[in-house]
Write a protein that holds these residues in place. Structure first.
Motif, PDB file in Angstrom:
ATOM      1  N   GLU A   1       0.867  -1.336   0.050  1.00  0.00           N
ATOM      2  CA  GLU A   1      -0.040   0.041   0.000  1.00  0.00           C
ATOM      3  C   GLU A   1       0.758   1.270   0.067  1.00  0.00           C
ATOM      4  N   PHE A   2       0.342   2.350  -0.955  1.00  0.00           N
ATOM      5  CA  PHE A   2       1.136   3.617  -1.087  1.00  0.00           C
ATOM      6  C   PHE A   2       0.539   4.464  -0.386  1.00  0.00           C
ATOM      7  N   ASN A   3       0.688   4.838   0.788  1.00  0.00           N
ATOM      8  CA  ASN A   3      -0.326   5.692   1.814  1.00  0.00           C
ATOM      9  C   ASN A   3       0.014   7.134   1.592  1.00  0.00           C
ATOM     10  N   GLY A   4      -0.833   7.997   1.961  1.00  0.00           N
ATOM     11  CA  GLY A   4      -0.729   9.317   2.205  1.00  0.00           C
ATOM     12  C   GLY A   4      -0.273  10.257   0.821  1.00  0.00           C
ATOM     13  N   MET A   5      -0.672   9.726  -0.621  1.00  0.00           N
ATOM     14  CA  MET A   5      -0.184  10.131  -1.612  1.00  0.00           C
ATOM     15  C   MET A   5      -0.263  11.762  -1.584  1.00  0.00           C
ATOM     16  N   LYS A   6       0.628  12.616  -1.832  1.00  0.00           N
ATOM     17  CA  LYS A   6       0.609  14.087  -1.766  1.00  0.00           C
ATOM     18  C   LYS A   6       0.451  14.646  -3.204  1.00  0.00           C
ATOM     19  N   SER A   7       1.539  14.535  -4.237  1.00  0.00           N
ATOM     20  CA  SER A   7       1.720  15.110  -5.233  1.00  0.00           C
ATOM     21  C   SER A   7       2.563  14.310  -6.316  1.00  0.00           C
ATOM     22  N   LEU A   8       2.637  14.567  -7.521  1.00  0.00           N
ATOM     23  CA  LEU A   8       3.465  14.010  -8.492  1.00  0.00           C
ATOM     24  C   LEU A   8       4.195  15.169  -9.102  1.00  0.00           C
ATOM     25  N   ILE A   9       5.512  14.942  -9.240  1.00  0.00           N
ATOM     26  CA  ILE A   9       6.697  16.134  -9.672  1.00  0.00           C
ATOM     27  C   ILE A   9       7.283  15.458 -10.857  1.00  0.00           C
ATOM     28  N   LEU A  10       7.435  16.483 -11.833  1.00  0.00           N
ATOM     29  CA  LEU A  10       8.182  16.186 -12.882  1.00  0.00           C
ATOM     30  C   LEU A  10       9.327  17.285 -12.980  1.00  0.00           C
ATOM     31  N   GLY A  11      10.452  16.938 -13.348  1.00  0.00           N
ATOM     32  CA  GLY A  11      11.599  17.988 -13.212  1.00  0.00           C
ATOM     33  C   GLY A  11      11.953  18.098 -11.993  1.00  0.00           C
ATOM     34  N   ARG A  12      12.548  18.968 -11.795  1.00  0.00           N
ATOM     35  CA  ARG A  12      13.369  19.536 -10.513  1.00  0.00           C
ATOM     36  C   ARG A  12      12.292  19.654  -9.242  1.00  0.00           C
ATOM     37  N   VAL A  13      12.539  19.139  -8.153  1.00  0.00           N
ATOM     38  CA  VAL A  13      12.380  19.261  -6.931  1.00  0.00           C
ATOM     39  C   VAL A  13      12.869  20.466  -6.036  1.00  0.00           C
ATOM     40  N   HIS A  14      11.964  21.673  -5.962  1.00  0.00           N
ATOM     41  CA  HIS A  14      12.764  22.715  -5.471  1.00  0.00           C
ATOM     42  C   HIS A  14      12.755  22.715  -4.009  1.00  0.00           C
ATOM     43  N   ASN A  15      11.840  22.222  -3.557  1.00  0.00           N
ATOM     44  CA  ASN A  15      11.897  21.981  -1.822  1.00  0.00           C
ATOM     45  C   ASN A  15      12.467  20.364  -1.439  1.00  0.00           C
ATOM     46  N   SER A  16      13.800  20.617  -1.019  1.00  0.00           N
ATOM     47  CA  SER A  16      14.432  19.416  -0.751  1.00  0.00           C
ATOM     48  C   SER A  16      13.827  18.656   0.479  1.00  0.00           C
ATOM     49  N   LEU A  17      13.191  19.577   1.206  1.00  0.00           N
ATOM     50  CA  LEU A  17      12.758  18.708   2.574  1.00  0.00           C
ATOM     51  C   LEU A  17      11.735  17.661   2.533  1.00  0.00           C
ATOM     52  N   GLU A  18      11.032  17.673   1.177  1.00  0.00           N
ATOM     53  CA  GLU A  18       9.826  16.907   0.870  1.00  0.00           C
ATOM     54  C   GLU A  18      10.328  15.723   0.202  1.00  0.00           C
ATOM     55  N   VAL A  19      11.630  15.788  -0.058  1.00  0.00           N
ATOM     56  CA  VAL A  19      12.170  14.684  -0.758  1.00  0.00           C
ATOM     57  C   VAL A  19      13.098  13.766  -0.014  1.00  0.00           C
ATOM     58  N   ASN A  20      12.868  12.357  -0.178  1.00  0.00           N
ATOM     59  CA  ASN A  20      13.746  11.460   0.344  1.00  0.00           C
ATOM     60  C   ASN A  20      15.251  11.866   0.440  1.00  0.00           C
ATOM     61  N   PRO A  21      15.987  11.687   1.778  1.00  0.00           N
ATOM     62  CA  PRO A  21      17.259  12.354   1.979  1.00  0.00           C
ATOM     63  C   PRO A  21      18.267  11.468   0.730  1.00  0.00           C
TER      64      PRO A  21
END
Length: 449
Positions: A277-297
């Motif tokens: 199960e993929f839980n709590g889906m938030k958003s889909l991003i194409l290209g650069r992720v500008h907020n590094s805090l929401e990306v897995n380290p």
């Protein structure tokens, strides 16, 4: 609605979805001495109790009209099948053959031309034609065959929100509803960059799904559906992706089973071991992720590089983020950062009917509809058949003219040779004269056309 003598009664079912969607719907109505009930598709039945006092028997003595009345005004336009009355199946098809304005069977235009709607486009019947609804397709155009491609710069980003952030954050119950046990992803890309992050699906619960080109120029699908465990990396055997060639990728997951297909290569099957199960889906991003805090380290450095290249026909389940960003940016839950340029980098095919159709965008529904190409297709077919017939007739006439001309010349040659022989052999004049008369008659019979 019915009236057994106590006044009209009505039973209604509110569907909550449109019934004029050109799809089959099942209706079951029942009336007895206690109540009347009405059931639509799989919805709960609506009931209406019969009056305690008064009449209970329904006495009908007229003909049964289906789809209209005797005046034939404001009749039903559509298809009816499998009509049963008190357990008896009525033969509608037999009546349809002798009733004006009614046809047996419900094939419609889509049964003949529906295959023209490509790439998950849905054929919809019209009054005199049909149209292709591209709302669930990553493509656009009259037949959902025109790709929607975008050229990405390193700073370009498209973010598609599955839910409104302001409505989701304070309410954890809404987050729990955004759970997926299956995904279907397809896209095409071309790039010279490696490594690169092609697609990233974030979660409020620190789970994620990512499509990555690694440093060895290999394609990886990374699933992290348990925040307490490391991500599972599914690596394709196909290599050499950063060659500026167009590569198509298709990913399908159902529970723990994942299928990956790249272009015309064989499908590759994988099994997840952590969770399904993929839980709590938030958003889909194409290209650069500008907020590094929401990306897995483990993906932070890669996501900061952005993506340089072309993305085309991106489809996540029934969501097309690229088409939403380009065609409906004001009405779709998308956020665009950096330059976004539409490109034809993903174009691979052209539909022969596309030049004869017009496109219509419906801003209210958010889906893209087209003009009605049926009349153009029929005219094109008729013109082609007529042209072929004309060519065949012209060929036959030309062959007859050539044959007649050949036979006429042959006849003249034979007569000239006969006259020459008479001059060279005057002793045979009498014999040749007699035979030439007979020969002339036979010649006329033999070569007459």
């Amino acid at each position: 609605s019915f009236d057994v003598g106590n006044g009209p009664l009505k039973v209604s079912v509110k569907a909550g979805f449109p019934l004029n969607d050109n799809r089959w719907h099942h209706i079951q109505a029942e009336r007895n001495v206690k109540e009347a009930s009405l059931r639509l598709d799989g919805l709960p039945a609506a009931t209406q109790e019969a009056p305690a006092d008064g009449h209970i028997h329904l006495q009908l003595n007229s003909q049964l009209f289906i789809g209209g009345t005797a005046s034939r005004q404001k009749g039903f336009r559509g298809c009816i099948r499998s009509l049963r009355l008190n357990g008896i199946t009525l033969d509608l098809e037999d009546r349809a053959r002798i009733t004006p304005g009614v046809q047996a069977g419900c094939p419609g235009h889509c049964s003949t031309y529906g295959s023209l709607c490509q790439n998950f486009g849905r054929c919809e019947e019209g009054k005199k034609s049909f149209s292709c609804n591209c709302g669930s397709s990553a493509y656009t155009g009259a037949f959902c065959d025109e790709d929607v491609s975008v050229s990405f710069k390193s700073e370009t980003s498209i973010r598609y929100y599955f839910e409104d952030e302001t409505a989701v954050k304070p309410n954890r119950s809404i987050i729990s509803d955004m759970t997926s046990r299956a995904e279907s992803i397809s896209l095409s890309f071309r790039t010279s960059q490696s490594p690169a992050l092609l697609l990233y699906v974030s979660s409020y619960l620190r789970e994620y799904l990512a499509l990555v080109l690694n440093e060895q120029d290999e394609l990886e699908v990374r699933y992290k559906m348990d925040s307490s465990k490391d991500a599972e990396i599914l690596k394709s055997k196909v290599k050499n992706f950063s060659n500026q060639q167009l590569h198509s990728v298709s990913i399908s997951r159902v529970a723990e089973g994942v299928t990956l297909q790249i272009g015309k290569h064989d499908k590759e099957d994988f099994n997840l071991t952590s969770d399904i199960e993929f839980n709590g889906m938030k958003s889909l991003i194409l290209g650069r992720v500008h907020n590094s805090l929401e990306v897995n380290p483990e993906l932070a450095q890669l996501s900061s590089l952005g993506f340089t290249g072309c993305l085309s026909a991106v489809l996540f389940n029934s969501i097309s983020p690229v088409k939403a960003a380009l065609l409906h940016p004001d009405t779709s839950p998308v956020a665009i950062t950096g330059p976004l340029v539409r490109s034809s980098c993903g174009s691979t095919s052209v539909n022969p009917y596309a030049a004869e159709t017009t496109r219509h965008l419906s801003d209210q529904s958010g889906s893209e509809r087209t003009g009605q190409p049926l009349a153009n297709a029929i005219r094109r077919d008729s013109a082609l058949i007529g042209g072929l017939i004309a060519v065949v007739i012209f060929g036959i006439v030309s062959a007859l003219v050539i044959l007649a001309r050949f036979l006429y010349r042959r006849r003249g040659t034979c007569q000239n040779q006969e006259v020459k022989k008479q001059r060279d052999n005057p002793g045979l004049a009498f014999t040749n004269k007699t035979s030439s008369q007979n020969g002339l008659a036979e010649s006329q019979k033999e070569y007459f056309i």
